[in-house]
Write a protein that holds these residues in place. Structure first.
Motif, PDB file in Angstrom:
ATOM      1  N   SER A   1       0.538  -1.110  -0.432  1.00  0.00           N
ATOM      2  CA  SER A   1       0.170  -0.093   0.057  1.00  0.00           C
ATOM      3  C   SER A   1       0.367   0.985  -0.158  1.00  0.00           C
ATOM      4  O   SER A   1       0.402   1.919  -0.412  1.00  0.00           O
ATOM      5  CB  SER A   1      -0.879   0.453   1.273  1.00  0.00           C
ATOM      6  OG  SER A   1      -0.314   0.184   2.416  1.00  0.00           O
ATOM      7  N   LEU A   2       2.311   0.525   0.359  1.00  0.00           N
ATOM      8  CA  LEU A   2       3.548   2.108   0.403  1.00  0.00           C
ATOM      9  C   LEU A   2       4.074   2.708  -0.680  1.00  0.00           C
ATOM     10  O   LEU A   2       4.493   4.081  -0.500  1.00  0.00           O
ATOM     11  CB  LEU A   2       3.801   2.303   1.691  1.00  0.00           C
ATOM     12  CG  LEU A   2       3.525   2.215   3.084  1.00  0.00           C
ATOM     13  CD1 LEU A   2       4.470   1.778   4.152  1.00  0.00           C
ATOM     14  CD2 LEU A   2       2.271   3.375   3.216  1.00  0.00           C
ATOM     15  N   ARG A   3       3.916   1.715  -1.971  1.00  0.00           N
ATOM     16  CA  ARG A   3       4.924   1.162  -2.626  1.00  0.00           C
ATOM     17  C   ARG A   3       4.655   3.053  -3.808  1.00  0.00           C
ATOM     18  O   ARG A   3       5.651   2.958  -3.950  1.00  0.00           O
ATOM     19  CB  ARG A   3       4.048   0.244  -3.606  1.00  0.00           C
ATOM     20  CG  ARG A   3       5.298  -0.877  -2.890  1.00  0.00           C
ATOM     21  CD  ARG A   3       4.777  -2.222  -4.007  1.00  0.00           C
ATOM     22  NE  ARG A   3       5.582  -1.878  -5.294  1.00  0.00           N
ATOM     23  CZ  ARG A   3       6.100  -2.515  -6.405  1.00  0.00           C
ATOM     24  NH1 ARG A   3       4.889  -3.838  -5.905  1.00  0.00           N
ATOM     25  NH2 ARG A   3       6.685  -2.537  -7.721  1.00  0.00           N
ATOM     26  N   SER A   4       3.160   3.432  -4.536  1.00  0.00           N
ATOM     27  CA  SER A   4       3.091   4.032  -4.741  1.00  0.00           C
ATOM     28  C   SER A   4       3.475   5.497  -3.975  1.00  0.00           C
ATOM     29  O   SER A   4       3.374   6.198  -4.749  1.00  0.00           O
ATOM     30  CB  SER A   4       1.916   4.700  -5.506  1.00  0.00           C
ATOM     31  OG  SER A   4       0.944   4.512  -3.651  1.00  0.00           O
ATOM     32  N   LEU A   5       3.437   5.889  -2.825  1.00  0.00           N
ATOM     33  CA  LEU A   5       4.133   7.192  -2.377  1.00  0.00           C
ATOM     34  C   LEU A   5       5.376   7.502  -2.459  1.00  0.00           C
ATOM     35  O   LEU A   5       6.241   6.780  -2.305  1.00  0.00           O
ATOM     36  CB  LEU A   5       3.558   6.914  -0.878  1.00  0.00           C
ATOM     37  CG  LEU A   5       1.777   6.652  -0.510  1.00  0.00           C
ATOM     38  CD1 LEU A   5       1.703   6.412   0.943  1.00  0.00           C
ATOM     39  CD2 LEU A   5       1.083   7.555  -1.028  1.00  0.00           C
ATOM     40  N   PRO A   6       5.785   8.451  -2.172  1.00  0.00           N
ATOM     41  CA  PRO A   6       7.068   9.134  -2.462  1.00  0.00           C
ATOM     42  C   PRO A   6       7.607   9.688  -1.248  1.00  0.00           C
ATOM     43  O   PRO A   6       8.400  10.509  -1.063  1.00  0.00           O
ATOM     44  CB  PRO A   6       7.004  10.561  -2.889  1.00  0.00           C
ATOM     45  CG  PRO A   6       5.671  11.252  -3.004  1.00  0.00           C
ATOM     46  CD  PRO A   6       4.684   9.746  -2.766  1.00  0.00           C
ATOM     47  N   VAL A   7       7.742   7.867  -0.222  1.00  0.00           N
ATOM     48  CA  VAL A   7       8.214   8.397   0.921  1.00  0.00           C
ATOM     49  C   VAL A   7       9.943   7.671   1.198  1.00  0.00           C
ATOM     50  O   VAL A   7       9.466   6.237   0.007  1.00  0.00           O
ATOM     51  CB  VAL A   7       7.698   7.508   2.004  1.00  0.00           C
ATOM     52  CG1 VAL A   7       6.319   9.141   2.523  1.00  0.00           C
ATOM     53  CG2 VAL A   7       6.816   6.949   1.636  1.00  0.00           C
ATOM     54  N   HIS A   8      10.506   7.545   1.833  1.00  0.00           N
ATOM     55  CA  HIS A   8      11.028   6.786   1.898  1.00  0.00           C
ATOM     56  C   HIS A   8      10.798   5.348   3.426  1.00  0.00           C
ATOM     57  O   HIS A   8      10.964   5.805   4.260  1.00  0.00           O
ATOM     58  CB  HIS A   8      12.775   6.636   2.531  1.00  0.00           C
ATOM     59  CG  HIS A   8      13.837   5.910   3.041  1.00  0.00           C
ATOM     60  ND1 HIS A   8      15.248   6.294   3.137  1.00  0.00           N
ATOM     61  CD2 HIS A   8      13.988   4.769   2.568  1.00  0.00           C
ATOM     62  CE1 HIS A   8      15.573   5.778   2.784  1.00  0.00           C
ATOM     63  NE2 HIS A   8      15.465   4.640   2.374  1.00  0.00           N
ATOM     64  N   THR A   9      10.824   4.439   3.079  1.00  0.00           N
ATOM     65  CA  THR A   9      10.358   2.839   3.696  1.00  0.00           C
ATOM     66  C   THR A   9      11.112   2.650   4.423  1.00  0.00           C
ATOM     67  O   THR A   9      12.279   1.593   3.550  1.00  0.00           O
ATOM     68  CB  THR A   9       9.264   2.394   3.482  1.00  0.00           C
ATOM     69  OG1 THR A   9       8.338   2.805   2.755  1.00  0.00           O
ATOM     70  CG2 THR A   9       8.402   1.161   4.480  1.00  0.00           C
ATOM     71  N   ARG A  10      11.380   2.727   5.863  1.00  0.00           N
ATOM     72  CA  ARG A  10      12.178   1.128   6.689  1.00  0.00           C
ATOM     73  C   ARG A  10      11.400   0.597   7.636  1.00  0.00           C
ATOM     74  O   ARG A  10      10.280   0.502   8.512  1.00  0.00           O
ATOM     75  CB  ARG A  10      13.022   2.794   7.261  1.00  0.00           C
ATOM     76  CG  ARG A  10      14.493   3.065   6.582  1.00  0.00           C
ATOM     77  CD  ARG A  10      15.400   3.599   6.202  1.00  0.00           C
ATOM     78  NE  ARG A  10      15.105   5.071   6.820  1.00  0.00           N
ATOM     79  CZ  ARG A  10      15.698   6.126   7.022  1.00  0.00           C
ATOM     80  NH1 ARG A  10      17.098   5.697   7.218  1.00  0.00           N
ATOM     81  NH2 ARG A  10      15.422   7.391   7.465  1.00  0.00           N
TER      82      ARG A  10
END
Length: 627
Positions: free
Chosen positions: A227-236
């Motif tokens: 669900s977060l893949r399309s957002l322009p954020v760095h996921t950790r």
């Protein structure tokens, strides 16, 4: 002004705190007298002694309780608790002085009021200083990230507390699917619903999302990551539960998403009973012990408590590194497992015979091999000597020493190979299949374990992609349709250990690895989870370009795990046995003689001719050299 204060030496800072406490205890004394007399107080006569003695008592007591060693920016509930203890001791001294005959004028009510007021004033001063300093640390800094924490449970709250003392991130919100928490605040930070994340990211200019759910199932994590893949954020992600329990959570502990998150599927489960019966209390030998798979095999074998672990490798530094790591583990676990380092090449049959005869291993895990396709393609003779004849040497040494089990680490590239590396590994399988067919002549049970690409191993795409992203790209992919089966290093090692325990002789084990993954999709997923965008025709302003370099000679678009059809299930739900044809030992021995002569003469044409005869589906591509 504040920056100058923060740069003061510790003795000066401590002096300021002591002076503040002296002022507060005098103020508390004055307020206590005023409340007792119900009027503004001005000391008279012996009352001056109370004002003089209060700081003389309070400051040494505070110092004895260590309150002047605390750093205000990092103080918390523990500091307030210690302050309460110190003031309780201060109160006890004051009350004792009331009953002391040499101090008859000291009122008892003052011994109660003064400590209570002093505690309130000191607590307010400490909290005010902590909030002031920490708010400065997290305000208006260049390059500061704005973070959402996904998970408003204990791990998320603990992490937010750790973040309060750093200058790297500003926490702008929590995300949680618990309806009871939605619309609430935690330490003044709002909690949002998962469905509102895209809006929150856009409106609050979020740059980073931290997954603070160390106990969540892999399936749930995969859904959240998707669900977060399309957002322009760095996921950790946060580290494991053991690190959280130890209280070692800091911003530096935030981890990049692991390879299992990138695979998007559950890891292969393991069955502990399979491993215990073949490893516990036994002597185990691992060849290629310093490599990616070999070293992980060693780590997991140690957890099953063997009697002795023999580490064999021809790379001195790799052998030293894994031995040092395992020795440290044994020391911390107070383990008596014997670790033996054997510096040896699998091409040296006499050395292998001596090692197997001396240490009498119960099981040999043969992971020593050249595995890089381009490297073997331009060094075919060495590839054959190491992968084919090294396996033969190790297997014959095991037979001579009456080793009970011999497990070969193989690859899906051995199936209808288009490169010399894959063909050499299939030849190694044929060697063991032929030896296994001669079961009446020896006591060794041979097994082979075939799996796909290993993410995170030396030479794999994942570390290369991460390095390319760190340098601003481009990410290089050979072909937009190239597809591979993927595993993690721990998965691969587990498969080898478990399948090896199930071997009955000549078995070729394969893993039900689910659907294969396109390399380009893996690259896009890694870019997205790094908070960046792929630069292509649809997004010309993106951050990272994906460049297609063309298939390398010997490289296939699709890999396979089976040569034949209808694999047989085993006791493990994800492990199957393949039914592969093989060449009887007398016929194979003739071909091995031809292959050995061709490799000794550096005759690539003759090498390929033997491989075409022996290896089903082998189709060699043109020769090339690594530039």
């Amino acid at each position: 002004m504040l920056l100058k204060m923060l740069d003061w030496p510790r003795p000066i800072k401590r002096g300021v705190v002591v002076a503040t406490d002296v002022t507060l205890v005098l103020l508390a004394t004055w307020l206590a007298y005023s409340l007792r007399m119900e009027t503004l107080h001005w000391p008279q006569g012996d009352e001056w002694w109370t004002y003089a003695i209060s700081p003389v008592l309070a400051i040494p007591i505070f110092a004895w309780f260590g309150l002047y060693r605390a750093i205000f920016r990092y103080s918390g509930i523990h500091s307030l608790f210690k302050t309460g203890q110190a003031i309780a001791a201060f109160a006890a001294v004051l009350i004792a002085m009331h009953w002391w005959r040499r101090w008859p004028l000291f009122p008892l009510t003052l011994g109660v009021l003064l400590p209570l007021i002093f505690f309130a004033l000191v607590s307010i001063s400490r909290v005010t200083a902590q909030l002031w300093l920490s708010s400065f640390s997290s305000r208006g800094l260049v390059g500061q990230g704005r973070m959402l924490i996904y998970g408003a449970g204990a791990a998320g709250v603990q992490t937010s507390s750790a973040m309060a003392f750093t200058r790297q991130f500003k926490l702008v919100g929590f995300v949680d699917d618990d309806v009871a928490k939605l619309g609430q605040t935690i330490n003044g930070v709002p909690v949002y619903a998962p469905g509102n994340v895209p809006t929150v990211v856009q409106s609050l200019l979020v740059t980073d999302i931290l997954l603070a759910m160390p106990s969540a199932s892999r399936d749930r994590r995969n859904k959240i990551i998707q669900s977060l893949r399309s957002l322009p954020v760095h996921t950790r992600s946060l580290p494991g539960l053991s690190d959280l329990a130890s209280g070692r959570v800091t911003v530096q502990d935030f981890c990049e998403l692991d390879v299992e998150d990138l695979l998007g599927r559950e890891a292969v489960p393991h069955q502990a009973d399979l491993l215990q019966r073949s490893l516990q209390g036994q002597t185990i030998l691992v060849s290629g012990a310093g490599g990616s798979i070999g070293s992980e095999l060693c780590r997991q074998i140690l957890h099953e408590h063997p009697k002795r672990l023999v580490l064999l490798d021809h790379n001195e530094f790799a052998l030293y590194t894994i031995h040092r790591e395992l020795s440290g583990w044994c020391k911390t676990q107070d383990s008596s497992i014997e670790l033996v380092c054997m510096l040896a090449s699998v091409s040296n049959r006499r050395r292998l015979d001596w090692i197997c005869t001396t240490y009498q291993p119960h099981t040999v895990y043969h992971a020593a091999a050249y595995k890089h396709v381009p490297m073997v393609e331009c060094n075919p003779s060495e590839g054959m000597f190491n992968n084919v004849f090294g396996t033969l040497n190790m297997a014959q040494a095991a037979v001579a020493a009456r080793v009970q089990r011999f497990v070969l680490v193989s690859t899906d590239k051995a199936v209808r190979p288009t490169n010399l590396m894959g063909a050499s590994k299939r030849m190694a399988e044929l060697v063991l299949q032929a030896l296994a067919a001669q079961a009446d002549a020896h006591a060794t049970c041979f097994g082979m374990v075939r799996f796909g690409n290993v993410l995170g191993s030396s030479g794999s795409v994942l570390p290369m992609f991460r390095e390319q992203i760190a340098h601003g790209g481009p990410i290089t992919v050979t072909h937009p349709e190239v597809t591979r089966y993927f595993m993690t290093i721990p998965e691969a090692a587990q498969l080898v250990l478990q399948a090896g325990a199930m071997a009955t002789g000549g078995d070729v084990f394969v893993l039900d690895m689910g659907e294969p993954v396109k390399i380009v999709d893996l690259a896009r997923r890694l870019v997205a989870l790094s908070g960046l965008q792929v630069r292509d025709a649809a997004q010309p302003d993106g951050d990272i370009e994906i460049a297609f370099t063309g298939l390398r000679p010997g490289e296939k678009l699709y890999e396979e795990l089976l040569i034949g059809n209808n694999p047989t299930p085993t006791d493990h739900p994800r492990i199957m046995t393949a039914h592969e044809d093989f060449i009887p030992w007398p016929e194979l021995l003739e071909q091995l003689s031809l292959l050995q002569a061709a490799a000794a003469d550096e005759n690539v044409v003759a090498i390929k001719a033997v491989l075409r005869v022996c290896v089903h589906g082998f189709h060699a591509q043109q020769d090339f050299a690594i530039n």
